[in-house]
Write a protein that holds these residues in place. Structure first.
Motif, PDB file in Angstrom:
ATOM      1  N   VAL A  13     -33.650  27.740 -35.439  1.00 57.33           N
ATOM      2  CA  VAL A  13     -32.858  28.195 -34.295  1.00 57.33           C
ATOM      3  C   VAL A  13     -32.351  26.970 -33.542  1.00 57.33           C
ATOM      4  O   VAL A  13     -33.083  26.335 -32.788  1.00 57.33           O
ATOM      5  CB  VAL A  13     -33.688  29.103 -33.374  1.00 57.33           C
ATOM      6  N   GLU A  14     -31.086  26.651 -33.775  1.00 57.19           N
ATOM      7  CA  GLU A  14     -30.479  25.449 -33.212  1.00 57.19           C
ATOM      8  C   GLU A  14     -29.018  25.747 -32.853  1.00 57.19           C
ATOM      9  O   GLU A  14     -28.458  26.761 -33.276  1.00 57.19           O
ATOM     10  CB  GLU A  14     -30.522  24.292 -34.225  1.00 57.19           C
ATOM     11  N   ASN A  15     -28.415  24.846 -32.104  1.00 59.07           N
ATOM     12  CA  ASN A  15     -26.988  24.970 -31.814  1.00 59.07           C
ATOM     13  C   ASN A  15     -26.186  24.878 -33.102  1.00 59.07           C
ATOM     14  O   ASN A  15     -26.492  24.076 -33.979  1.00 59.07           O
ATOM     15  CB  ASN A  15     -26.535  23.854 -30.870  1.00 59.07           C
ATOM     16  N   GLN A  16     -25.141  25.692 -33.216  1.00 50.30           N
ATOM     17  CA  GLN A  16     -24.344  25.663 -34.448  1.00 50.30           C
ATOM     18  C   GLN A  16     -23.305  24.556 -34.443  1.00 50.30           C
ATOM     19  O   GLN A  16     -22.748  24.233 -35.483  1.00 50.30           O
ATOM     20  CB  GLN A  16     -23.648  27.000 -34.665  1.00 50.30           C
ATOM     21  N   ALA A  17     -23.012  23.953 -33.273  1.00 50.25           N
ATOM     22  CA  ALA A  17     -21.895  23.001 -33.218  1.00 50.25           C
ATOM     23  C   ALA A  17     -22.202  21.845 -32.277  1.00 50.25           C
ATOM     24  O   ALA A  17     -21.406  21.524 -31.392  1.00 50.25           O
ATOM     25  CB  ALA A  17     -20.621  23.711 -32.797  1.00 50.25           C
ATOM     26  N   ASN A  18     -23.349  21.202 -32.463  1.00 47.71           N
ATOM     27  CA  ASN A  18     -23.660  20.030 -31.655  1.00 47.71           C
ATOM     28  C   ASN A  18     -22.555  18.976 -31.775  1.00 47.71           C
ATOM     29  O   ASN A  18     -22.062  18.711 -32.869  1.00 47.71           O
ATOM     30  CB  ASN A  18     -24.969  19.387 -32.114  1.00 47.71           C
ATOM     31  N   ILE A  19     -22.227  18.356 -30.655  1.00 48.69           N
ATOM     32  CA  ILE A  19     -21.352  17.192 -30.714  1.00 48.69           C
ATOM     33  C   ILE A  19     -22.138  16.001 -31.245  1.00 48.69           C
ATOM     34  O   ILE A  19     -21.651  15.243 -32.086  1.00 48.69           O
ATOM     35  CB  ILE A  19     -20.764  16.879 -29.324  1.00 48.69           C
ATOM     36  N   TYR A  20     -23.373  15.865 -30.771  1.00 46.09           N
ATOM     37  CA  TYR A  20     -24.250  14.779 -31.212  1.00 46.09           C
ATOM     38  C   TYR A  20     -25.450  15.376 -31.944  1.00 46.09           C
ATOM     39  O   TYR A  20     -26.102  16.302 -31.447  1.00 46.09           O
ATOM     40  CB  TYR A  20     -24.729  13.946 -30.013  1.00 46.09           C
ATOM     41  N   GLY A  36     -24.458  17.319 -36.607  1.00 39.09           N
ATOM     42  CA  GLY A  36     -23.661  17.157 -35.400  1.00 39.09           C
ATOM     43  C   GLY A  36     -22.358  16.472 -35.763  1.00 39.09           C
ATOM     44  O   GLY A  36     -22.258  15.771 -36.783  1.00 39.09           O
ATOM     45  N   PHE A  37     -21.339  16.651 -34.922  1.00 37.50           N
ATOM     46  CA  PHE A  37     -20.028  16.080 -35.226  1.00 37.50           C
ATOM     47  C   PHE A  37     -20.089  14.571 -35.384  1.00 37.50           C
ATOM     48  O   PHE A  37     -19.388  14.006 -36.235  1.00 37.50           O
ATOM     49  CB  PHE A  37     -19.014  16.445 -34.138  1.00 37.50           C
ATOM     50  N   ASP A  38     -20.900  13.891 -34.572  1.00 36.41           N
ATOM     51  CA  ASP A  38     -20.911  12.423 -34.634  1.00 36.41           C
ATOM     52  C   ASP A  38     -21.310  11.936 -36.012  1.00 36.41           C
ATOM     53  O   ASP A  38     -20.729  10.988 -36.538  1.00 36.41           O
ATOM     54  CB  ASP A  38     -21.813  11.834 -33.547  1.00 36.41           C
ATOM     55  N   TRP A  39     -22.295  12.598 -36.649  1.00 34.36           N
ATOM     56  CA  TRP A  39     -22.690  12.190 -38.002  1.00 34.36           C
ATOM     57  C   TRP A  39     -21.540  12.449 -38.984  1.00 34.36           C
ATOM     58  O   TRP A  39     -21.204  11.583 -39.803  1.00 34.36           O
ATOM     59  CB  TRP A  39     -23.942  12.936 -38.462  1.00 34.36           C
ATOM     60  N   SER A  40     -20.947  13.640 -38.911  1.00 31.66           N
ATOM     61  CA  SER A  40     -19.874  13.999 -39.843  1.00 31.66           C
ATOM     62  C   SER A  40     -18.668  13.083 -39.682  1.00 31.66           C
ATOM     63  O   SER A  40     -18.049  12.660 -40.671  1.00 31.66           O
ATOM     64  CB  SER A  40     -19.453  15.454 -39.623  1.00 31.66           C
ATOM     65  N   MET A  41     -18.320  12.753 -38.431  1.00 31.00           N
ATOM     66  CA  MET A  41     -17.215  11.840 -38.193  1.00 31.00           C
ATOM     67  C   MET A  41     -17.493  10.482 -38.820  1.00 31.00           C
ATOM     68  O   MET A  41     -16.623   9.893 -39.475  1.00 31.00           O
ATOM     69  CB  MET A  41     -16.972  11.678 -36.696  1.00 31.00           C
ATOM     70  N   ASN A  42     -18.716   9.968 -38.619  1.00 34.85           N
ATOM     71  CA  ASN A  42     -19.062   8.673 -39.200  1.00 34.85           C
ATOM     72  C   ASN A  42     -18.959   8.708 -40.718  1.00 34.85           C
ATOM     73  O   ASN A  42     -18.521   7.741 -41.351  1.00 34.85           O
ATOM     74  CB  ASN A  42     -20.473   8.264 -38.780  1.00 34.85           C
ATOM     75  N   TYR A  43     -19.365   9.824 -41.326  1.00 32.34           N
ATOM     76  CA  TYR A  43     -19.244   9.961 -42.780  1.00 32.34           C
ATOM     77  C   TYR A  43     -17.786   9.748 -43.209  1.00 32.34           C
ATOM     78  O   TYR A  43     -17.495   8.923 -44.085  1.00 32.34           O
ATOM     79  CB  TYR A  43     -19.726  11.339 -43.235  1.00 32.34           C
ATOM     80  N   TYR A  44     -16.864  10.489 -42.603  1.00 27.30           N
ATOM     81  CA  TYR A  44     -15.464  10.413 -43.019  1.00 27.30           C
ATOM     82  C   TYR A  44     -14.813   9.094 -42.625  1.00 27.30           C
ATOM     83  O   TYR A  44     -13.856   8.657 -43.274  1.00 27.30           O
ATOM     84  CB  TYR A  44     -14.683  11.596 -42.447  1.00 27.30           C
ATOM     85  N   ARG A  45     -15.332   8.436 -41.587  1.00 24.48           N
ATOM     86  CA  ARG A  45     -14.766   7.145 -41.195  1.00 24.48           C
ATOM     87  C   ARG A  45     -14.892   6.108 -42.302  1.00 24.48           C
ATOM     88  O   ARG A  45     -14.170   5.111 -42.315  1.00 24.48           O
ATOM     89  CB  ARG A  45     -15.442   6.648 -39.921  1.00 24.48           C
TER      90      ARG A  45
END
Length: 709
Positions: free
Chosen positions: A296-303, A320-329
């Motif tokens: 049970v966690e947030n579905q769309a964490n920014i971090y 979290g978005f920060d991890w996914s963004m770093n992946y694509y960077r």
């Protein structure tokens, strides 16, 4: 990981100082201070098509769901109710690939192109919208045509795929013949119905077993091997076909993709070259959590949250978005990345433990009044998920005070908790949207992608209830469209002396480790002893080490999305000219690519040349390559007073001595750094003849891994 090593990494971010919601925890985020490049035009895309002048403006992209028009739980939402005035781009969801012809066709022919909707009136902001009888088709495509004329600055793309309609994309990507059929039909489709391009939402072109819709497994599982290579070829073909059409029609046709944010799915994405061909990359940074498991966690964490119960045992949190963004960077510039924003919820009931439900456990996804946007199973029964539009959750809170909103200062998003029935629902509100806007600006992102538009809310004073509105979308639109355009950035050090060497960085991901092999070839003309190799690795991964080698040195890179890894050979070890060394080791977690290679502190010439060519294509003035200084031969003294002999002119009437051999003529160079070359083109460079292997501009022949042979 299959990606050319001559790729790019960040020195041109706009200077700024911002504090995120981490500030309450004593953590501040600073954008890297650096020089911003100003360009007069947006330049050309990778296929040589002139980019729109507003190409780098911040984007607010919203998905329109064609299926909502006849569904009560979706407020019968239609194309005329869409928030046209608060979006820069619209993605019409969905069209589909026909599984037998491999052509793009409407997913709902009746409502998309056939129905005149007899007895039903359509209004946009009080203005009645009539069918245009001249178009030859009806349905929502016809209504869209009228709205496009009312909002000519809004770009409208047709989207294909999605969770429920990606199965046929597996068939399309079986072979090049099918890919070409689809691409040709897509061009015909957007021309016929007046779209401005196409969005590919393939869920998911990954070798990770059973990633994607279980209903697709009969088709997808036998086809996973090699899907990364096939998908990159498919997107390249799409780009080529759209480029041809753009030049013929005198308009720009966009090519975009919604991409997974899941580290598990990305572990099987072993080819990131398709990212080069996209106009923007929409990271679906939602559905990190949901009722498919008990966490049970947030579905769309920014971090990503270190306390996330699903990833607590991993080397670092990934959801979290920060991890996914770093992946694509690792493979794409920040200005092409869009952050995904959910206008819907996911949730559980019977939650045990956690703090107001967060970090608890439950094997019971929410149902009933806490799940009005449910799907149906094969028997037509409700599928539990806790899926709701945001406006419905606000109505639940208005009717029942046991539903309370709580703010998570780590993930930077809110959630709803009912302590009586132990229900947890993920959520978005003005506070989290402001955090997202801040991140887009801080990180030099291209904008946001919203799924799905009729989840936004307003309050209806007359009915005293929340309903479909534009509260959050207005925030996004007003702040992002008034912000400065995203800066064109580079991730390669262009002001460093270059050297001639090649790097081939390959490997294989086996969760949770990436096992790499790096091949470095010395072309410097020198013997290198005690050499060092460095490169920039996205922070989505953690470098572990090299088998049999010394400890790596890890330091922060210029861009906060990366760390610099430096490997040093023993002082006695030499890398001779023409020799190749192989390094092997492991990295925790995964990444789309590595960048900014240096050998003994000198940049890799082919990478610098490729990056300079990319930036020049985009209209950015870049410095000349910093060539190594030529050493002076100490055995040949230089006499400063000795005059330099002028060239002796050739007497054209003087007979040629037959006993003196005539030097053969050296072919004159024909290579032009400003010219565009395509596969099969032939040039002469430094007296050698080269044949082009793929489209290129500004990359000189001579590099082992370059576009010439």
């Amino acid at each position: 990981m299959k990606r050319k090593s001559s790729r790019a990494f960040a020195v041109l971010l706009t200077a700024a100082l911002t504090v995120s919601c981490f500030a309450g925890m004593g953590k501040a985020v600073r954008a890297e201070e650096a020089e911003t490049q100003t360009v007069e035009t947006a330049g050309e895309n990778v296929f040589g098509v002139t980019l729109p002048e507003d190409y780098y403006n911040r984007k607010v992209v919203g998905y329109f769901p064609n299926y909502a028009i006849n569904l009560e739980a979706h407020k019968y939402f239609d194309i005329t109710q869409l928030q046209w005035d608060k979006l820069t781009h619209i993605q019409y969801a969905f069209a589909v690939a026909d599984p037998t012809t491999f052509e793009l066709v409407p997913s709902d022919p009746e409502n998309d192109v056939e129905s005149k909707f007899e007895g039903r009136d359509f209004y946009h902001k009080g203005q009645k919208i009539e069918m245009d009888e001249t178009l030859g088709y009806y349905g929502q495509f016809n209504l869209m045509h009228t709205l496009k004329k009312m909002y000519p600055d809004v770009t409208v793309l047709v989207s294909t795929g999605g969770w429920a309609a990606s199965q046929s994309l597996w068939l399309v990507t079986d072979n090049e013949e099918n890919m070409v059929k689809f691409a040709d039909s897509a061009v015909e489709f957007i021309r016929k119905y007046g779209f401005d391009g196409i969005d590919i939402d393939f869920e998911y072109p990954s070798e990770t077993s059973q990633s994607g819709n279980p209903d697709d497994f009969g088709i997808s599982e036998p086809r996973r091997a090699g899907i990364g290579d096939r998908y990159s070829k498919f997107i390249k073909i799409m780009g080529e076909k759209l480029a041809e059409a753009s030049k013929e029609d005198g308009t720009y046709y966009w090519l975009t993709s919604a991409v997974t944010a899941s580290s598990w799915v990305l572990g099987g994405q072993n080819n990131s070259e398709f990212l080069d061909y996209l106009d923007f990359v929409s990271v679906m940074s939602y559905d990190y959590h949901g009722g498919w498991n008990e966490f049970v966690e947030n579905q769309a964490n920014i971090y990503a949250d270190p306390a996330d119960t699903e990833t607590a045992s991993m080397a670092q949190p990934t959801l979290g978005f920060d991890w996914s963004m770093n992946y694509y960077r690792g493979a794409v510039q920040s200005e092409k990345i869009l952050m995904g924003v959910p206008y819907y919820t996911r949730g559980w009931t019977n939650v045990q433990g956690g703090e107001n439900g967060l970090h608890g456990r439950s094997k019971t996804p929410a149902t009933g009044e806490e799940n009005i946007w449910h799907d149906l199973d094969a028997n037509g029964n409700e599928m539990a998920a806790g899926a709701n539009p945001l406006w419905h959750v606000l109505n639940l809170m208005q009717k029942d005070s046991n539903y309370k909103k709580y703010w998570d200062p780590v993930g930077c998003v809110p959630h709803i908790w009912n302590d009586v029935n132990k229900t947890f629902l993920t959520f978005e509100d003005e506070q989290s949207i402001q955090e997202r806007i801040n991140v887009v600006k801080e990180k030099n992102l291209g904008g946001v992608l919203i799924w799905v538009m009729h989840g936004d809310y307003d309050y209806d004073e007359e009915r005293r209830e929340y309903t479909v509105g534009d509260t959050l979308t207005t925030m996004l639109y007003e702040q992002l469209t008034k912000a400065e355009p995203a800066s064109i950035t580079s991730d390669v050090d262009l002001d460093v002396e270059v050297a001639d060497f090649d790097v081939d960085f390959t490997g294989k991901y086996d969760h949770p480790n990436y096992y790499y092999s790096v091949f470095v070839t010395n072309h410097t003309g020198e013997s290198l002893k005690g050499y060092t190799l460095s490169f920039d690795l996205p922070k989505s991964a953690i470098f572990q080490g090299t088998y049999g080698g010394g400890a790596p040195v890890i330091t922060p890179s210029k861009d906060p999305a990366f760390n610099t890894v430096t490997l040093t050979a023993p002082a006695w070890q030499a890398l001779e000219d023409g020799e190749t060394m192989k390094l092997e080791g492991s990295i925790k977690l995964n990444f789309a690519g590595v960048k900014n290679f240096k050998l003994n502190g000198k940049a890799m010439r082919s990478e610098v040349e490729a990056e300079r060519a990319r930036l020049q294509r985009l209209g950015v003035n870049v410095p000349d390559i910093v060539e190594p200084e030529k050493p002076v031969d100490p055995e040949v003294p230089v006499d400063p007073e000795k005059p330099v002999d002028p060239e002796v002119p050739v007497d054209p009437e003087k007979p040629v001595d037959p006993e003196v051999p005539v030097e053969p003529e050296v072919p004159q160079d024909t290579y032009d750094s400003a010219a565009i070359y395509v596969k099969g083109d032939t040039v002469v460079y430094n007296g050698e003849t080269y044949v082009c292997k793929w489209w290129t501009q500004g990359v000189a022949p001579g590099s082992q891994w370059g576009p010439w042979e």
